[in-house]
Design a protein around this motif. Structure first.
Motif, PDB file in Angstrom:
ATOM      1  N   GLY A 130     -22.789  19.282 -42.847  1.00  0.00           N
ATOM      2  CA  GLY A 130     -22.690  18.678 -41.530  1.00  0.00           C
ATOM      3  C   GLY A 130     -21.262  18.280 -41.231  1.00  0.00           C
ATOM      4  N   ASP A 131     -20.398  18.363 -42.247  1.00  0.00           N
ATOM      5  CA  ASP A 131     -18.963  18.134 -42.087  1.00  0.00           C
ATOM      6  C   ASP A 131     -18.656  16.786 -41.447  1.00  0.00           C
ATOM      7  OD1 ASP A 131     -16.297  18.884 -42.411  1.00  0.00           O
ATOM      8  OD2 ASP A 131     -16.174  19.782 -40.410  1.00  0.00           O
ATOM      9  N   GLY A 137     -19.988   5.938 -40.257  1.00  0.00           N
ATOM     10  CA  GLY A 137     -21.209   6.593 -39.796  1.00  0.00           C
ATOM     11  C   GLY A 137     -21.935   7.138 -41.007  1.00  0.00           C
ATOM     12  N   PRO A 138     -22.386   8.395 -40.977  1.00  0.00           N
ATOM     13  CA  PRO A 138     -23.078   8.948 -42.148  1.00  0.00           C
ATOM     14  C   PRO A 138     -22.199   8.980 -43.387  1.00  0.00           C
ATOM     15  CG  PRO A 138     -22.604  10.659 -40.520  1.00  0.00           C
ATOM     16  CD  PRO A 138     -22.333   9.349 -39.857  1.00  0.00           C
ATOM     17  N   GLY A 139     -20.883   9.074 -43.201  1.00  0.00           N
ATOM     18  CA  GLY A 139     -19.980   9.113 -44.343  1.00  0.00           C
ATOM     19  C   GLY A 139     -19.812   7.795 -45.057  1.00  0.00           C
ATOM     20  N   PRO A 209     -23.943  14.980 -36.543  1.00  0.00           N
ATOM     21  CA  PRO A 209     -24.861  16.126 -36.594  1.00  0.00           C
ATOM     22  C   PRO A 209     -26.316  15.695 -36.794  1.00  0.00           C
ATOM     23  CG  PRO A 209     -22.968  16.448 -38.056  1.00  0.00           C
ATOM     24  CD  PRO A 209     -22.929  15.028 -37.607  1.00  0.00           C
ATOM     25  N   ASP A 210     -27.209  16.561 -36.391  1.00  0.00           N
ATOM     26  CA  ASP A 210     -28.641  16.367 -36.624  1.00  0.00           C
ATOM     27  C   ASP A 210     -28.929  16.855 -38.044  1.00  0.00           C
ATOM     28  OD1 ASP A 210     -31.361  16.204 -36.625  1.00  0.00           O
ATOM     29  OD2 ASP A 210     -31.695  17.695 -35.059  1.00  0.00           O
ATOM     30  N   LEU A 211     -29.063  15.910 -38.972  1.00  0.00           N
ATOM     31  CA  LEU A 211     -29.288  16.244 -40.369  1.00  0.00           C
ATOM     32  C   LEU A 211     -30.772  16.496 -40.624  1.00  0.00           C
ATOM     33  CD1 LEU A 211     -26.976  13.562 -42.056  1.00  0.00           C
ATOM     34  CD2 LEU A 211     -26.373  15.846 -41.195  1.00  0.00           C
ATOM     35  N   GLU A 212     -31.079  17.570 -41.329  1.00  0.00           N
ATOM     36  CA  GLU A 212     -32.470  17.914 -41.614  1.00  0.00           C
ATOM     37  C   GLU A 212     -32.600  18.517 -43.006  1.00  0.00           C
ATOM     38  OE1 GLU A 212     -35.037  17.138 -39.900  1.00  0.00           O
ATOM     39  OE2 GLU A 212     -34.041  16.489 -38.055  1.00  0.00           O
ATOM     40  N   PRO A 213     -33.701  18.220 -43.706  1.00  0.00           N
ATOM     41  CA  PRO A 213     -33.968  18.891 -44.987  1.00  0.00           C
ATOM     42  C   PRO A 213     -34.561  20.271 -44.748  1.00  0.00           C
ATOM     43  CG  PRO A 213     -35.746  17.380 -44.486  1.00  0.00           C
ATOM     44  CD  PRO A 213     -34.754  17.248 -43.360  1.00  0.00           C
ATOM     45  N   ASN A 214     -34.301  21.194 -45.656  1.00  0.00           N
ATOM     46  CA  ASN A 214     -34.956  22.500 -45.595  1.00  0.00           C
ATOM     47  C   ASN A 214     -35.193  22.986 -47.019  1.00  0.00           C
ATOM     48  OD1 ASN A 214     -32.507  23.507 -46.546  1.00  0.00           O
ATOM     49  ND2 ASN A 214     -31.948  24.543 -44.640  1.00  0.00           N
ATOM     50  N   GLY A 220     -24.410  25.347 -47.551  1.00  0.00           N
ATOM     51  CA  GLY A 220     -22.993  25.328 -47.227  1.00  0.00           C
ATOM     52  C   GLY A 220     -22.611  24.140 -46.353  1.00  0.00           C
ATOM     53  N   THR A 221     -21.928  24.414 -45.230  1.00  0.00           N
ATOM     54  CA  THR A 221     -21.497  23.339 -44.333  1.00  0.00           C
ATOM     55  C   THR A 221     -22.489  23.082 -43.207  1.00  0.00           C
ATOM     56  OG1 THR A 221     -20.209  24.897 -42.981  1.00  0.00           O
ATOM     57  CG2 THR A 221     -19.062  23.789 -44.802  1.00  0.00           C
ATOM     58  N   ASN A 222     -23.618  23.767 -43.219  1.00  0.00           N
ATOM     59  CA  ASN A 222     -24.643  23.511 -42.208  1.00  0.00           C
ATOM     60  C   ASN A 222     -25.228  22.117 -42.420  1.00  0.00           C
ATOM     61  OD1 ASN A 222     -24.590  26.120 -40.911  1.00  0.00           O
ATOM     62  ND2 ASN A 222     -25.564  26.927 -42.766  1.00  0.00           N
ATOM     63  N   PRO A 223     -25.726  21.470 -41.365  1.00  0.00           N
ATOM     64  CA  PRO A 223     -26.225  20.095 -41.487  1.00  0.00           C
ATOM     65  C   PRO A 223     -27.628  20.012 -42.081  1.00  0.00           C
ATOM     66  CG  PRO A 223     -26.460  20.814 -39.231  1.00  0.00           C
ATOM     67  CD  PRO A 223     -25.754  21.938 -39.955  1.00  0.00           C
ATOM     68  N   TYR A 224     -27.851  20.748 -43.162  1.00  0.00           N
ATOM     69  CA  TYR A 224     -29.145  20.796 -43.824  1.00  0.00           C
ATOM     70  C   TYR A 224     -28.968  20.493 -45.307  1.00  0.00           C
ATOM     71  CZ  TYR A 224     -29.812  23.592 -39.600  1.00  0.00           C
ATOM     72  OH  TYR A 224     -29.802  24.033 -38.309  1.00  0.00           O
TER      73      TYR A 224
END
Length: 273
Positions: A130-131, A137-139, A209-214, A220-224
């Protein structure tokens, strides 16, 4: 902030800290994981009214209600996280030390930094997913930041979570391979609940970013973050411990004034996912 939903029990937090300090023992270099997870703490029960807005809801409606509830929080700077972790992750058996998440090692609070032998701030939800980096914030959210050995933190890197792999120095029973990381058994549920907290707290509505589990280990850098099926299994096999519940209370009472709902209501994981 609505006081009726989020009572700031600072007196309780101070009393908890005093009791924990009273449990101090001679300094140790390591503590068995089982001792950490079964240690008795004196965390107060949370006010159930905190979750009133989630009552009777399931699925996406429950996720949305919990997002609204836990988004009401005080945010810390990244530098403030250092001192907060010395309280949230204090060794119940040695008030001079913190417990390292993946290693299970009890290490001096003063050894925070970036050198070999130090502990630093591990982002359980890898900040590259999610970079969001280390910005406020999330960081800087304490609900997924934990102390960890500098080298172990580097070995984990930004890998997704899954079963399997080999051991490594100071692993404490954790394992890793080329694309995933498996925490030691005593904190597998902790890791799962931290990942799922982040997925509810950060929904893409407040500039993050909209963080989601999968179910992937190549995010990678996707918010998952993965692997959801394994995280759910870990959540069931390793229910919230006294250490984890106390940590949730300390974050709520003394720092962010919000809670991880999956520690308080483990049944909500299955309801949402």
């Amino acid at each position: 902030m609505l006081a009726i939903r989020i009572p700031r029990r600072k007196a309780v937090a101070l009393a908890t800290a005093a009791v924990l300090a009273g449990l101090a023992a001679p300094a140790a270099t390591a503590t068995p994981a089982t001792a950490t997870e079964t240690a008795t703490t004196t965390a107060a029960s949370y006010d159930p009214a905190y979750y009133d807005a989630a009552a009777g809801k399931t699925g996406t409606a429950l996720k949305s209600a919990l997002h609204t509830i836990i988004s009401d929080q005080t945010k810390l700077s990244y530098s403030a996280v250092w001192e907060a972790l010395k309280v949230t992750d204090q060794d119940p058996n040695n008030s001079n030390n913190v417990i390292l998440l993946y290693s299970g090692i009890s290490r001096s609070k003063s050894l925070n930094g970036g050198d070999v032998g130090d502990w630093n701030r591990e982002h359980v939800w890898a900040k590259s997913h999610g970079d969001f980096g280390t910005s406020t914030g999330p960081g800087t959210d304490l609900h997924h930041l934990r102390p960890e050995d500098v080298q172990v933190n580097s070995i984990r890197g930004n890998k997704d979570f899954d079963n399997g792999g080999g051991s490594f120095t100071n692993s404490g029973g954790s394992l890793t391979d080329s694309n995933s990381f498996e925490p030691r058994d005593a904190v597998k549920g902790d890791v799962a609940r931290m990942i799922l907290y982040m997925a509810v707290r950060y929904e893409g509505t407040d500039g993050w970013p909209d963080l989601e589990p999968n179910d992937s280990v190549t995010n990678g850098t996707n918010p998952y973050h993965g692997r959801l099926s394994v995280l759910k299994q870990w959540h069931q096999e390793d229910p919230p411990s006294a250490f984890e519940r106390n940590r949730n209370d300390v974050i709520h009472d003394s720092y962010q004034h919000n809670r991880n709902p999956f520690i308080d209501h483990p049944e909500w994981v299955e309801s949402i996912w």
